[in-house]
Scaffold this active site. Structure first.
Site, PDB file in Angstrom:
ATOM      1  N   LYS A 137      -1.312   8.289   2.681  1.00 24.79           N
ATOM      2  CA  LYS A 137      -1.673   6.881   2.897  1.00 24.79           C
ATOM      3  C   LYS A 137      -2.664   6.721   4.039  1.00 24.79           C
ATOM      4  CE  LYS A 137       3.150   6.015   1.727  1.00 24.79           C
ATOM      5  NZ  LYS A 137       4.450   5.555   2.263  1.00 24.79           N
ATOM      6  N   PRO A 148       0.794  -1.224   0.000  1.00 26.16           N
ATOM      7  CA  PRO A 148       0.000   0.000   0.000  1.00 26.16           C
ATOM      8  C   PRO A 148       0.832   1.283   0.000  1.00 26.16           C
ATOM      9  CG  PRO A 148      -0.651  -1.481   1.767  1.00 26.16           C
ATOM     10  CD  PRO A 148       0.650  -1.943   1.252  1.00 26.16           C
ATOM     11  N   GLU A 149       0.620   2.073  -1.022  1.00 27.77           N
ATOM     12  CA  GLU A 149       1.086   3.454  -1.028  1.00 27.77           C
ATOM     13  C   GLU A 149      -0.163   4.285  -1.357  1.00 27.77           C
ATOM     14  OE1 GLU A 149       4.725   4.046  -3.223  1.00 27.77           O
ATOM     15  OE2 GLU A 149       5.412   2.020  -2.828  1.00 27.77           O
ATOM     16  N   ARG A 156      16.386   2.673   1.855  1.00 28.42           N
ATOM     17  CA  ARG A 156      15.491   1.743   1.178  1.00 28.42           C
ATOM     18  C   ARG A 156      16.119   1.250  -0.116  1.00 28.42           C
ATOM     19  NH1 ARG A 156      10.395   2.770   2.925  1.00 28.42           N
ATOM     20  NH2 ARG A 156      10.012   0.668   2.196  1.00 28.42           N
TER      21      ARG A 156
END
Length: 248
Positions: free
Chosen positions: A59, A2-3, A238
DNA sequence: AGCATTGTTTCACA
DNA sequence: TTGTGAAACAATGC
């Protein structure tokens, strides 16, 4: 995964399928997902109320019920389902049961999603898909950290996650490692355009994993435009993929 | 077995 | 004040 695009799809599911339905019961027994609320606390605030509207910034999702605001976050693996039977393995971490027999659930294998009362939106920047050009320049185009880290900072702009950041920077032709404050105004405007386009495409196609760069990454990805071998490394903590030829 | 993972928060540290 | 990097969180997949 989910973004922002997944959150927007979840918001639409709530809007199209759950509004104007009355909450008869609430399962808030998972005190990790429903943190910091004690079991029964969210239930007490919601039972008898009606879902009136569904909103999103970045989000973070929230629903108006004519009383306390119900906030939902999909975390790393969550999604919202309406009128589906309970998931196996107890994957429904939070659920509303309606008086018509239906239900809405936060289905989340990994339990990193959240259901809360009165979500704190003050720490979020403007929605990544709606930030104005001056806003985007001022909030994203500053600081010594890499531009990718800046995009991921939810207090700068809200909604961009790891995959959408890579996809947007690739579309804009910007090296994710460049210091955010060193980008020119035209570059920032181009990046804003890329974020908006990548977000819109991902919503339409079903999620951030449909991005042109994203689907090419593994196992030995090549740039969808020029065919160069993609570079990979850690940026902003990341895993990051980019085209070393086009993203200078 | 060990490593990775879409997100967020907190911390030690420079 | 800024920024970084790592760890924590939970659970799954390769």
């Amino acid at each position: 995964m989910p973004e922002l695009p997944e959150a927007e799809r979840a918001r639409r599911v709530i809007e199209e399928r759950a509004l104007r339905r009355t909450i008869a019961a609430v399962d808030d027994s998972d005190t990790y997902v429903c943190r910091p609320h004690a079991p029964g606390q969210i239930a007490a605030a919601l039972v008898g109320r009606r879902l009136e509207s569904a909103h999103r910034r970045g989000k973070t999702l929230w629903a108006e019920v004519g009383g306390p605001v119900l906030g939902l976050h999909l975390g790393m693996a969550g999604r919202v389902v309406v009128d589906e039977g309970p998931a196996p393995h107890g994957w429904d971490r939070f659920a509303l049961e309606f008086d018509d027999g239906g239900r809405l659930a936060l289905r989340d294998k990994r339990r990193l999603g959240r259901a809360v009362l009165e979500p704190d939106l003050a720490r979020l920047g403007p929605d990544a898909a709606e930030a104005s050009r001056p806003d985007f320049r001022a909030r994203v185009g500053r600081g010594a950290g890499p531009i990718k880290a800046r995009l991921l900072d939810q207090s700068a702009i809200a909604g961009v996650g790891n995959l959408l950041a890579d996809e947007s920077l690739w579309r804009a032709g910007i090296d994710p490692r460049r210091p955010a404050g060193e980008l020119s105004e035209p570059e920032l405007d181009g990046l804003r355009r890329a974020v908006r386009a990548a977000t819109r495409d991902a919503i339409r196609k079903g999620g951030v994993h449909t991005g042109a760069l994203i689907v090419e990454r593994l196992p030995a990805g090549r740039c969808p435009r020029c065919g160069a071998a993609l570079a990979t490394g850690k940026v902003g903590g990341r895993t990051t993929w980019w085209c070393p030829r086009e993203q200078g």
